[in-house]
Every structure is written in C-alpha cells, then in structure tokens.
Design a protein around this motif. Structure first.
Motif, PDB file in Angstrom:
ATOM      1  N   ASP A   9     -28.301  53.536  64.457  1.00  0.00           N
ATOM      2  CA  ASP A   9     -29.265  54.084  65.411  1.00  0.00           C
ATOM      3  C   ASP A   9     -30.663  53.578  65.073  1.00  0.00           C
ATOM      4  O   ASP A   9     -31.306  54.055  64.126  1.00  0.00           O
ATOM      5  N   SER A  10     -31.157  52.625  65.846  1.00  0.00           N
ATOM      6  CA  SER A  10     -32.443  52.007  65.543  1.00  0.00           C
ATOM      7  C   SER A  10     -33.608  52.992  65.664  1.00  0.00           C
ATOM      8  O   SER A  10     -34.620  52.827  64.991  1.00  0.00           O
ATOM      9  N   PHE A  11     -33.459  54.011  66.490  1.00  0.00           N
ATOM     10  CA  PHE A  11     -34.522  55.027  66.565  1.00  0.00           C
ATOM     11  C   PHE A  11     -34.696  55.717  65.220  1.00  0.00           C
ATOM     12  O   PHE A  11     -35.817  55.997  64.795  1.00  0.00           O
ATOM     13  N   LEU A  12     -33.595  55.967  64.530  1.00  0.00           N
ATOM     14  CA  LEU A  12     -33.678  56.608  63.213  1.00  0.00           C
ATOM     15  C   LEU A  12     -34.341  55.693  62.195  1.00  0.00           C
ATOM     16  O   LEU A  12     -35.103  56.151  61.343  1.00  0.00           O
ATOM     17  N   TRP A  13     -34.058  54.401  62.267  1.00  0.00           N
ATOM     18  CA  TRP A  13     -34.719  53.445  61.359  1.00  0.00           C
ATOM     19  C   TRP A  13     -36.228  53.542  61.550  1.00  0.00           C
ATOM     20  O   TRP A  13     -36.988  53.561  60.590  1.00  0.00           O
ATOM     21  N   PHE A  14     -36.653  53.555  62.824  1.00  0.00           N
ATOM     22  CA  PHE A  14     -38.074  53.635  63.134  1.00  0.00           C
ATOM     23  C   PHE A  14     -38.661  54.953  62.634  1.00  0.00           C
ATOM     24  O   PHE A  14     -39.731  54.973  62.016  1.00  0.00           O
ATOM     25  N   ALA A  15     -37.989  56.051  62.898  1.00  0.00           N
ATOM     26  CA  ALA A  15     -38.484  57.367  62.486  1.00  0.00           C
ATOM     27  C   ALA A  15     -38.608  57.452  60.964  1.00  0.00           C
ATOM     28  O   ALA A  15     -39.584  58.005  60.446  1.00  0.00           O
ATOM     29  N   ILE A  16     -37.644  56.898  60.262  1.00  0.00           N
ATOM     30  CA  ILE A  16     -37.696  56.904  58.795  1.00  0.00           C
ATOM     31  C   ILE A  16     -38.846  56.030  58.308  1.00  0.00           C
ATOM     32  O   ILE A  16     -39.587  56.415  57.389  1.00  0.00           O
ATOM     33  N   ALA A  17     -39.028  54.870  58.922  1.00  0.00           N
ATOM     34  CA  ALA A  17     -40.144  53.996  58.539  1.00  0.00           C
ATOM     35  C   ALA A  17     -41.476  54.734  58.718  1.00  0.00           C
ATOM     36  O   ALA A  17     -42.340  54.691  57.832  1.00  0.00           O
ATOM     37  N   LYS A  18     -41.656  55.394  59.850  1.00  0.00           N
ATOM     38  CA  LYS A  18     -42.905  56.119  60.102  1.00  0.00           C
ATOM     39  C   LYS A  18     -43.094  57.251  59.092  1.00  0.00           C
ATOM     40  O   LYS A  18     -44.212  57.502  58.639  1.00  0.00           O
ATOM     41  N   GLU A  19     -42.020  57.917  58.740  1.00  0.00           N
ATOM     42  CA  GLU A  19     -42.121  59.014  57.775  1.00  0.00           C
ATOM     43  C   GLU A  19     -42.527  58.480  56.397  1.00  0.00           C
ATOM     44  O   GLU A  19     -43.405  59.049  55.748  1.00  0.00           O
ATOM     45  N   TYR A  20     -41.906  57.389  55.978  1.00  0.00           N
ATOM     46  CA  TYR A  20     -42.313  56.773  54.705  1.00  0.00           C
ATOM     47  C   TYR A  20     -43.768  56.334  54.758  1.00  0.00           C
ATOM     48  O   TYR A  20     -44.509  56.483  53.790  1.00  0.00           O
TER      49      TYR A  20
END
Length: 109
Positions: free
Chosen positions: A18-29
């Motif tokens: 799920d690429s949305f989750l990759w993005f969300a995790i990147a933003k959180e980091y």
C-alpha cells in the motif's frame, strides 16, 4: 516511536504494498526528525510507485533540508517528467516552482 507510527507500522505489516502507507510512514518519520528513515520510504515510493507524483515534491524538499540540492533538483526533474506523462498539471506546476527556486540546470551540472 509515536503511537501514530506504531499504528501505521501495523497497517504496513498487513498491507506492505500500500503506497499510501509508505507515504504516511515517511511523513511521520519526517515529523519525528528521522530524515534517513523518511528517505527510505520516499525512495521506495519513487522506485515502486513512480506515478505517485506527490512523492517527488516531498522527497525533494527533504533533500533540500539536508542540503542535498543537486539530488533535490534531479528528483524535481524526474517528478516533472512523470507529472507530464500522466497529465497532472497541478503537481507539475508545484514541482516546476520548487525546481526554479533551486536554480538553473547549469547550477547542478
């Protein structure tokens, strides 16, 4: 680790494509000040979901924060090409403005 990141990690483990989750995790980091971890996820997105044009802007901005201006310039160029290919004029405009703020092509040769 933030509780939000923990929740995102659980979802990511359940749906690793799920690429949305990759993005969300990147933003959180990124919010947590862990730029290298954010870079991992942004770079994965660029490789695995290249048509997700928003990633190029955020990755470029992160490169700028790390004073990796040439890398930022190159990622903006790549994003502009993708945005043009898929017809996303809004993303293309944002990427072009970010690139122009860095300088001209000859500044990065």
């Amino acid at each position: 680790m933030s509780s939000r990141l923990e929740k995102l990690q659980v979802l990511f483990n359940e749906s690793p494509q799920d690429s949305f989750l990759w993005f969300a995790i990147a933003k959180e980091y990124e919010k947590m000040g862990q730029a290298n971890k954010a870079l991992e996820f942004y770079q994965k997105l660029v490789e695995e979901a290249p048509d997700d044009v928003g990633t190029y802007y955020h990755l470029g901005k992160l490169y700028e924060q790390q004073d990796k201006l040439s890398a930022a310039f190159q990622i903006y160029l790549k994003g502009i090409k993708i945005a043009t290919k898929i017809g996303d004029q809004h993303a293309k405009g944002e990427l072009m403005a970010a690139k122009m703020n860095l300088g001209d092509e000859e500044d990065f040769e």
